[in-house]
Design a protein around this motif. Sequence first.
Motif, PDB file in Angstrom:
ATOM      1  N   LEU A 270      38.992  44.811  44.182  1.00  0.00           N
ATOM      2  CA  LEU A 270      38.559  45.840  45.136  1.00  0.00           C
ATOM      3  C   LEU A 270      37.626  46.896  44.534  1.00  0.00           C
ATOM      4  CD1 LEU A 270      41.763  46.434  47.307  1.00  0.00           C
ATOM      5  CD2 LEU A 270      39.541  45.618  48.099  1.00  0.00           C
ATOM      6  N   PRO A 271      37.872  47.387  43.305  1.00  0.00           N
ATOM      7  CA  PRO A 271      36.951  48.405  42.769  1.00  0.00           C
ATOM      8  C   PRO A 271      35.530  47.897  42.566  1.00  0.00           C
ATOM      9  CG  PRO A 271      39.029  48.384  41.545  1.00  0.00           C
ATOM     10  CD  PRO A 271      39.019  47.167  42.404  1.00  0.00           C
ATOM     11  N   TYR A 272      35.332  46.583  42.632  1.00  0.00           N
ATOM     12  CA  TYR A 272      34.027  45.995  42.356  1.00  0.00           C
ATOM     13  C   TYR A 272      33.400  45.369  43.607  1.00  0.00           C
ATOM     14  CZ  TYR A 272      36.087  46.470  37.756  1.00  0.00           C
ATOM     15  OH  TYR A 272      36.703  46.979  36.641  1.00  0.00           O
ATOM     16  N   THR A 273      33.870  45.778  44.772  1.00  0.00           N
ATOM     17  CA  THR A 273      33.395  45.150  46.012  1.00  0.00           C
ATOM     18  C   THR A 273      32.282  45.931  46.690  1.00  0.00           C
ATOM     19  OG1 THR A 273      35.182  46.237  47.246  1.00  0.00           O
ATOM     20  CG2 THR A 273      35.595  43.996  46.440  1.00  0.00           C
ATOM     21  N   VAL A 293      31.161  42.110  42.961  1.00  0.00           N
ATOM     22  CA  VAL A 293      29.946  42.580  42.291  1.00  0.00           C
ATOM     23  C   VAL A 293      29.480  43.860  42.966  1.00  0.00           C
ATOM     24  CG1 VAL A 293      27.555  42.067  41.686  1.00  0.00           C
ATOM     25  CG2 VAL A 293      29.246  40.228  41.691  1.00  0.00           C
ATOM     26  N   ASP A 294      29.233  44.881  42.154  1.00  0.00           N
ATOM     27  CA  ASP A 294      28.711  46.146  42.671  1.00  0.00           C
ATOM     28  C   ASP A 294      27.770  46.739  41.634  1.00  0.00           C
ATOM     29  OD1 ASP A 294      28.517  48.486  44.357  1.00  0.00           O
ATOM     30  OD2 ASP A 294      29.794  49.493  42.889  1.00  0.00           O
ATOM     31  N   SER A 295      26.597  47.152  42.074  1.00  0.00           N
ATOM     32  CA  SER A 295      25.595  47.666  41.142  1.00  0.00           C
ATOM     33  C   SER A 295      26.046  48.952  40.460  1.00  0.00           C
ATOM     34  CB  SER A 295      24.272  47.914  41.882  1.00  0.00           C
ATOM     35  OG  SER A 295      24.462  48.850  42.936  1.00  0.00           O
ATOM     36  N   GLN A 296      26.967  49.679  41.068  1.00  0.00           N
ATOM     37  CA  GLN A 296      27.412  50.941  40.496  1.00  0.00           C
ATOM     38  C   GLN A 296      28.611  50.773  39.558  1.00  0.00           C
ATOM     39  OE1 GLN A 296      25.804  53.906  41.025  1.00  0.00           O
ATOM     40  NE2 GLN A 296      24.288  52.675  42.127  1.00  0.00           N
ATOM     41  N   THR A 297      29.584  49.961  39.977  1.00  0.00           N
ATOM     42  CA  THR A 297      30.832  49.877  39.204  1.00  0.00           C
ATOM     43  C   THR A 297      30.918  48.645  38.320  1.00  0.00           C
ATOM     44  OG1 THR A 297      31.951  48.801  41.072  1.00  0.00           O
ATOM     45  CG2 THR A 297      32.113  51.200  40.918  1.00  0.00           C
ATOM     46  N   GLY A 298      30.054  47.649  38.539  1.00  0.00           N
ATOM     47  CA  GLY A 298      30.087  46.465  37.694  1.00  0.00           C
ATOM     48  C   GLY A 298      30.540  45.237  38.459  1.00  0.00           C
ATOM     49  N   GLU A 299      31.167  44.310  37.748  1.00  0.00           N
ATOM     50  CA  GLU A 299      31.598  43.078  38.397  1.00  0.00           C
ATOM     51  C   GLU A 299      32.951  42.632  37.860  1.00  0.00           C
ATOM     52  OE1 GLU A 299      29.236  42.408  34.856  1.00  0.00           O
ATOM     53  OE2 GLU A 299      28.463  43.058  36.803  1.00  0.00           O
TER      54      GLU A 299
END
Length: 371
Positions: A270-273, A293-299
């Motif tokens: 969830l933190p990477y969605t 995958v998220d450009s801010q938090t990573g993958e």
Amino acid sequence: MDLDLTAPTASLASAVADVTRLLPTRVIEPVLTGIVLRGDAEGVTLSGTDRERGIRLWAPTLCHVDGEVLVPAKPLAETLRTVDTPEIRLVVEGSRLAVRTPQARFALPLLDLDTHPGVPAPPARLGVVAGGALRAALAPVAAAASRDDALPVFTGVRIASEGDRLVLMASDRFRLATARLPWRPVDTTPIDVLLPANTLAEILRRIPDGAEVGLHADEDRAALTWERSGLITALLATPFPSTDRLLSVTPDTTAWVEADVLAGAVRRALPYTGPHGLISLEVGDAELRVRGVDSQTGESEEMVKAVVDGGRPTRRFQARNLADGLKAFAGEQVRLAVPDIDRRGTVLTGEARRDEVELTYLVAPSRGGGH
């Protein structure tokens, strides 16, 4: 007006709180914010209504003087919630209902009982269902309903009979939950009603596992009754759309997996969605790969063992929708049926259960940002 009773604080506080949650807080008729307490040799019955819904709950008490009173619901609920003594006494003292403990006294004004409309009697009973099975079926189905009142049809749970089976169904347009369970119809009269999901969810935990729950309905209202308690509500008038096409999926791929293990992987992703809360579910030879995958938090990437048959597709889902679907199968193996068309939803089903509840949960795919 008379009433004098002693009750276990916890059970009385719980029942009063459940009635109060279903009552309006701002109304043209202030009397509807009140709760009726009726005590007799069998205990105390608590009831309230907003004219659309009515609720009646029973709680165990020792009644010293039988009687019936109407008092403001919210102050009574708040008082009982904060009292820390094991027992509490409620007694009419003049124009007040006194709530007494050995160390304290709280006094609520008595309202005019004659002005309260009361909770209407339920319609004719159409059948009976086991309380435990109804709770197991209704909890995940009601949770799939929408909270958007602009689309009232999707805020309800459809309850319909098919012979000796009862079918519950709800959807928020992005997921669809259905449950089938045994019931005993009184006669050949079918039931097909749409009830507010939030009302059913509020009252669900009050139904004991061992209770028999009566289902009542007519053209305008429906009710659930058990033991000395019950809920009656107006029907949602909008007809529920047909879902046969959505659930009649011929899968290209099936995967059996531990629901709790896959749900844990989804939660950890969830933190990477990203802002739209999307995850990818990739089917491998003997595993499912959960990616975020998220450009801010990573993958993130996590593999979960699975028994796979068919193709190796990848699907994107709203992570919370998939997590909610898996939660409905907690403690079970769950089967994911993935169609070959990526616009069609993935269908989750579980193992055979002792309570004979058959649960099906469809999660729609996401092809871009948001839903």
